[in-house]
Design a protein around this motif. Structure first.
Motif, PDB file in Angstrom:
ATOM      1  N   SER A 248       0.852  -1.194   0.000  1.00  0.00           N
ATOM      2  CA  SER A 248       0.000   0.000   0.000  1.00  0.00           C
ATOM      3  C   SER A 248       0.882   1.235   0.000  1.00  0.00           C
ATOM      4  O   SER A 248       2.073   1.174   0.320  1.00  0.00           O
ATOM      5  N   GLN A 249       0.261   2.368  -0.359  1.00  0.00           N
ATOM      6  CA  GLN A 249       0.992   3.641  -0.376  1.00  0.00           C
ATOM      7  C   GLN A 249       0.366   4.559   0.669  1.00  0.00           C
ATOM      8  O   GLN A 249      -0.737   5.066   0.480  1.00  0.00           O
ATOM      9  N   PRO A 250       1.057   4.748   1.788  1.00  0.00           N
ATOM     10  CA  PRO A 250       0.497   5.582   2.856  1.00  0.00           C
ATOM     11  C   PRO A 250       0.530   7.062   2.473  1.00  0.00           C
ATOM     12  O   PRO A 250       1.308   7.474   1.604  1.00  0.00           O
ATOM     13  N   SER A 251      -0.313   7.838   3.144  1.00  0.00           N
ATOM     14  CA  SER A 251      -0.316   9.285   2.886  1.00  0.00           C
ATOM     15  C   SER A 251       0.924   9.946   3.469  1.00  0.00           C
ATOM     16  O   SER A 251       1.397  10.959   2.948  1.00  0.00           O
TER      17      SER A 251
ATOM     18  N   GLY B  82      -1.852 -15.559  12.101  1.00  0.00           N
ATOM     19  CA  GLY B  82      -2.778 -14.444  12.181  1.00  0.00           C
ATOM     20  C   GLY B  82      -2.133 -13.097  12.428  1.00  0.00           C
ATOM     21  O   GLY B  82      -2.786 -12.061  12.287  1.00  0.00           O
ATOM     22  N   GLU B  83      -0.843 -13.085  12.777  1.00  0.00           N
ATOM     23  CA  GLU B  83      -0.142 -11.830  13.022  1.00  0.00           C
ATOM     24  C   GLU B  83       0.609 -11.382  11.770  1.00  0.00           C
ATOM     25  O   GLU B  83       0.707 -12.124  10.789  1.00  0.00           O
ATOM     26  N   SER B  84       1.149 -10.134  11.812  1.00  0.00           N
ATOM     27  CA  SER B  84       1.741  -9.539  10.618  1.00  0.00           C
ATOM     28  C   SER B  84       3.121  -8.960  10.900  1.00  0.00           C
ATOM     29  O   SER B  84       3.483  -8.688  12.043  1.00  0.00           O
ATOM     30  N   ALA B  85       3.888  -8.779   9.836  1.00  0.00           N
ATOM     31  CA  ALA B  85       5.172  -8.083   9.873  1.00  0.00           C
ATOM     32  C   ALA B  85       5.171  -7.070   8.731  1.00  0.00           C
ATOM     33  O   ALA B  85       4.413  -7.205   7.759  1.00  0.00           O
ATOM     34  N   TYR B  86       6.053  -6.054   8.852  1.00  0.00           N
ATOM     35  CA  TYR B  86       6.000  -4.932   7.912  1.00  0.00           C
ATOM     36  C   TYR B  86       7.405  -4.540   7.455  1.00  0.00           C
ATOM     37  O   TYR B  86       8.373  -4.656   8.211  1.00  0.00           O
ATOM     38  N   ALA B  87       7.482  -4.081   6.217  1.00  0.00           N
ATOM     39  CA  ALA B  87       8.725  -3.522   5.681  1.00  0.00           C
ATOM     40  C   ALA B  87       8.377  -2.232   4.949  1.00  0.00           C
ATOM     41  O   ALA B  87       7.401  -2.177   4.187  1.00  0.00           O
ATOM     42  N   GLY B  88       9.159  -1.192   5.216  1.00  0.00           N
ATOM     43  CA  GLY B  88       8.943   0.082   4.545  1.00  0.00           C
ATOM     44  C   GLY B  88       9.817   0.195   3.309  1.00  0.00           C
ATOM     45  O   GLY B  88      10.946  -0.323   3.275  1.00  0.00           O
ATOM     46  N   VAL B  89       9.297   0.872   2.287  1.00  0.00           N
ATOM     47  CA  VAL B  89      10.045   1.053   1.040  1.00  0.00           C
ATOM     48  C   VAL B  89      10.121   2.543   0.744  1.00  0.00           C
ATOM     49  O   VAL B  89       9.086   3.218   0.620  1.00  0.00           O
ATOM     50  N   GLY B  90      11.336   3.048   0.665  1.00  0.00           N
ATOM     51  CA  GLY B  90      11.539   4.418   0.210  1.00  0.00           C
ATOM     52  C   GLY B  90      11.688   4.412  -1.297  1.00  0.00           C
ATOM     53  O   GLY B  90      12.522   3.677  -1.838  1.00  0.00           O
ATOM     54  N   LEU B  91      10.890   5.227  -2.003  1.00  0.00           N
ATOM     55  CA  LEU B  91      10.833   5.141  -3.465  1.00  0.00           C
ATOM     56  C   LEU B  91      11.851   6.012  -4.179  1.00  0.00           C
ATOM     57  O   LEU B  91      12.413   5.607  -5.202  1.00  0.00           O
TER      58      LEU B  91
ATOM     59  N   GLY C 113       0.474   5.201 -10.421  1.00  0.00           N
ATOM     60  CA  GLY C 113       1.279   6.406 -10.266  1.00  0.00           C
ATOM     61  C   GLY C 113       2.544   6.220  -9.452  1.00  0.00           C
ATOM     62  O   GLY C 113       3.256   7.192  -9.150  1.00  0.00           O
ATOM     63  N   THR C 114       2.881   4.971  -9.101  1.00  0.00           N
ATOM     64  CA  THR C 114       4.107   4.724  -8.333  1.00  0.00           C
ATOM     65  C   THR C 114       5.344   5.017  -9.179  1.00  0.00           C
ATOM     66  O   THR C 114       5.443   4.560 -10.320  1.00  0.00           O
ATOM     67  N   LYS C 115       6.248   5.792  -8.635  1.00  0.00           N
ATOM     68  CA  LYS C 115       7.513   6.112  -9.295  1.00  0.00           C
ATOM     69  C   LYS C 115       8.674   5.770  -8.374  1.00  0.00           C
ATOM     70  O   LYS C 115       8.589   5.956  -7.151  1.00  0.00           O
ATOM     71  N   ILE C 116       9.743   5.300  -8.947  1.00  0.00           N
ATOM     72  CA  ILE C 116      10.945   4.961  -8.173  1.00  0.00           C
ATOM     73  C   ILE C 116      12.158   5.546  -8.881  1.00  0.00           C
ATOM     74  O   ILE C 116      12.096   5.909 -10.061  1.00  0.00           O
TER      75      ILE C 116
ATOM     76  N   HIS D 284      17.454   8.552 -12.504  1.00  0.00           N
ATOM     77  CA  HIS D 284      16.640   7.688 -13.362  1.00  0.00           C
ATOM     78  C   HIS D 284      15.231   7.466 -12.783  1.00  0.00           C
ATOM     79  O   HIS D 284      14.812   6.320 -12.589  1.00  0.00           O
ATOM     80  N   LEU D 285      14.539   8.557 -12.541  1.00  0.00           N
ATOM     81  CA  LEU D 285      13.155   8.456 -12.078  1.00  0.00           C
ATOM     82  C   LEU D 285      12.314   7.767 -13.156  1.00  0.00           C
ATOM     83  O   LEU D 285      12.388   8.100 -14.334  1.00  0.00           O
ATOM     84  N   ARG D 286      11.512   6.797 -12.713  1.00  0.00           N
ATOM     85  CA  ARG D 286      10.745   6.007 -13.669  1.00  0.00           C
ATOM     86  C   ARG D 286       9.472   5.471 -13.027  1.00  0.00           C
ATOM     87  O   ARG D 286       9.378   5.390 -11.791  1.00  0.00           O
ATOM     88  N   ASP D 287       8.529   5.103 -13.864  1.00  0.00           N
ATOM     89  CA  ASP D 287       7.286   4.498 -13.390  1.00  0.00           C
ATOM     90  C   ASP D 287       7.531   3.046 -13.010  1.00  0.00           C
ATOM     91  O   ASP D 287       8.402   2.369 -13.573  1.00  0.00           O
ATOM     92  N   ALA D 288       6.753   2.564 -12.044  1.00  0.00           N
ATOM     93  CA  ALA D 288       6.838   1.156 -11.633  1.00  0.00           C
ATOM     94  C   ALA D 288       5.416   0.614 -11.461  1.00  0.00           C
ATOM     95  O   ALA D 288       4.552   1.291 -10.897  1.00  0.00           O
ATOM     96  N   SER D 289       5.200  -0.570 -11.961  1.00  0.00           N
ATOM     97  CA  SER D 289       3.850  -1.149 -11.896  1.00  0.00           C
ATOM     98  C   SER D 289       3.797  -2.501 -11.189  1.00  0.00           C
ATOM     99  O   SER D 289       2.734  -2.955 -10.784  1.00  0.00           O
ATOM    100  N   ASN D 290       4.943  -3.146 -11.051  1.00  0.00           N
ATOM    101  CA  ASN D 290       4.948  -4.488 -10.452  1.00  0.00           C
ATOM    102  C   ASN D 290       6.106  -4.633  -9.472  1.00  0.00           C
ATOM    103  O   ASN D 290       7.186  -4.075  -9.674  1.00  0.00           O
ATOM    104  N   LEU D 291       5.868  -5.382  -8.423  1.00  0.00           N
ATOM    105  CA  LEU D 291       6.898  -5.592  -7.389  1.00  0.00           C
ATOM    106  C   LEU D 291       6.987  -7.075  -7.051  1.00  0.00           C
ATOM    107  O   LEU D 291       5.997  -7.694  -6.662  1.00  0.00           O
ATOM    108  N   GLU D 292       8.180  -7.633  -7.180  1.00  0.00           N
ATOM    109  CA  GLU D 292       8.437  -9.004  -6.748  1.00  0.00           C
ATOM    110  C   GLU D 292       9.044  -8.975  -5.348  1.00  0.00           C
ATOM    111  O   GLU D 292       9.991  -8.228  -5.092  1.00  0.00           O
ATOM    112  N   VAL D 293       8.491  -9.786  -4.465  1.00  0.00           N
ATOM    113  CA  VAL D 293       8.973  -9.864  -3.080  1.00  0.00           C
ATOM    114  C   VAL D 293       9.554 -11.254  -2.854  1.00  0.00           C
ATOM    115  O   VAL D 293       8.836 -12.261  -2.975  1.00  0.00           O
ATOM    116  N   HIS D 294      10.835 -11.306  -2.530  1.00  0.00           N
ATOM    117  CA  HIS D 294      11.516 -12.569  -2.247  1.00  0.00           C
ATOM    118  C   HIS D 294      11.849 -12.627  -0.758  1.00  0.00           C
ATOM    119  O   HIS D 294      12.280 -11.640  -0.161  1.00  0.00           O
TER     120      HIS D 294
END
Length: 238
Positions: A111-114, A166-175, A216-219, A184-194
């Motif tokens: 998700s993309q937080p405000s 039932g519990e969760s873990a979280y990772a933050g991503v700086g774009l 509208g995600t850009k990285i 090299h700012l560019r659009d991104a549409s898909n994310l693979e999580v390993h």
């Protein structure tokens, strides 16, 4: 008279010889009685064997229980780093206790937080029946990028994040980095999580997931990902 004495002397010798033979015959009999007295009866043997077996079983169960308790207490109190890596919360437990979280046992979302801006939040929820461990940081790949996203070492927690069912873990991503830089700012549409395993040299524990990114995600080349955290606010604080 002399003839009579000669007759009695052999008779006396005969009596003495008979007495000696009688004593010799009694000797082995007495020894045999002592030996028989020293041999336990079958009921005594059964009683001794039963006591030993029960004692051995009881002692064995007690040791196994103590070992389990020591392992549990050591696991619950074990945290920190090991040679620059992470230690399992199980404290060197079994393979099942050290099992990594993967796409086979968790549901992954992005998700993309405000706030903060230019960040994503990855959330994994344990959908299995057993605890799994979220080791290190997830290895991310945006679209067709050749290199994995940089991991933010400063975000490493003191202990590995264990995720109960039932519990969760979280990772933050700086774009992106500072605006105006040629990164090299560019659009991104898909994310693979390993997902990673306990071994730091094992980059992929298997069962990766692919997530569609918000519109509208850009990285850019400054993108980073944090280590897994138990609190989403901590994950987004970097």
């Amino acid at each position: 008279m002399s003839a009579l004495r000669r007759v009695r002397k052999p008779a006396l010798f005969a009596v003495t010889a008979l007495a000696a033979l009688s004593l010799t015959a009694c000797g082995p009999a007495d020894g045999k009685d002592d030996a028989l007295k020293s041999v336990p009866t079958s009921s005594e043997e059964q009683g001794q064997n039963t006591t030993d077996v029960k004692g051995g079983e009881s002692g064995g169960k007690g040791e196994a229980r103590a070992s389990t308790e020591r392992g549990d207490s050591a696991g619950q109190g074990h945290s920190g780093q090991n040679g620059g890596g992470q230690q399992s919360a199980s404290g060197g437990g079994t393979a099942a206790e050290d099992a990594p979280c993967t796409g086979a046992t968790v549901k992954a979302e992005v998700s993309q937080p405000s706030r903060p801006i230019n960040h994503l939040l990855i959330k994994i929820t344990n959908t299995g029946s057993k605890r799994c461990n979220a080791y290190y940081a997830p290895a991310l790949r945006f679209d067709e990028d050749q290199a994995a996203t940089r991991e933010l070492e400063d975000s490493q927690p003191q202990a590995v994040v264990s995720v109960e069912p039932g519990e969760s873990a979280y990772a933050g991503v700086g774009l992106t980095g500072e605006p105006g830089e040629d990164t090299h700012l560019r659009d991104a549409s898909n994310l693979e999580v390993h997902f990673k395993g306990l071994d730091e040299n094992e980059p992929d524990a298997g069962h990766s997931v692919s997530l569609a990114l918000p519109d509208g995600t850009k990285i850019d080349d400054n993108a980073f990902v944090t280590f897994w955290q138990t609190d989403p606010n901590v994950a987004l604080s970097f």
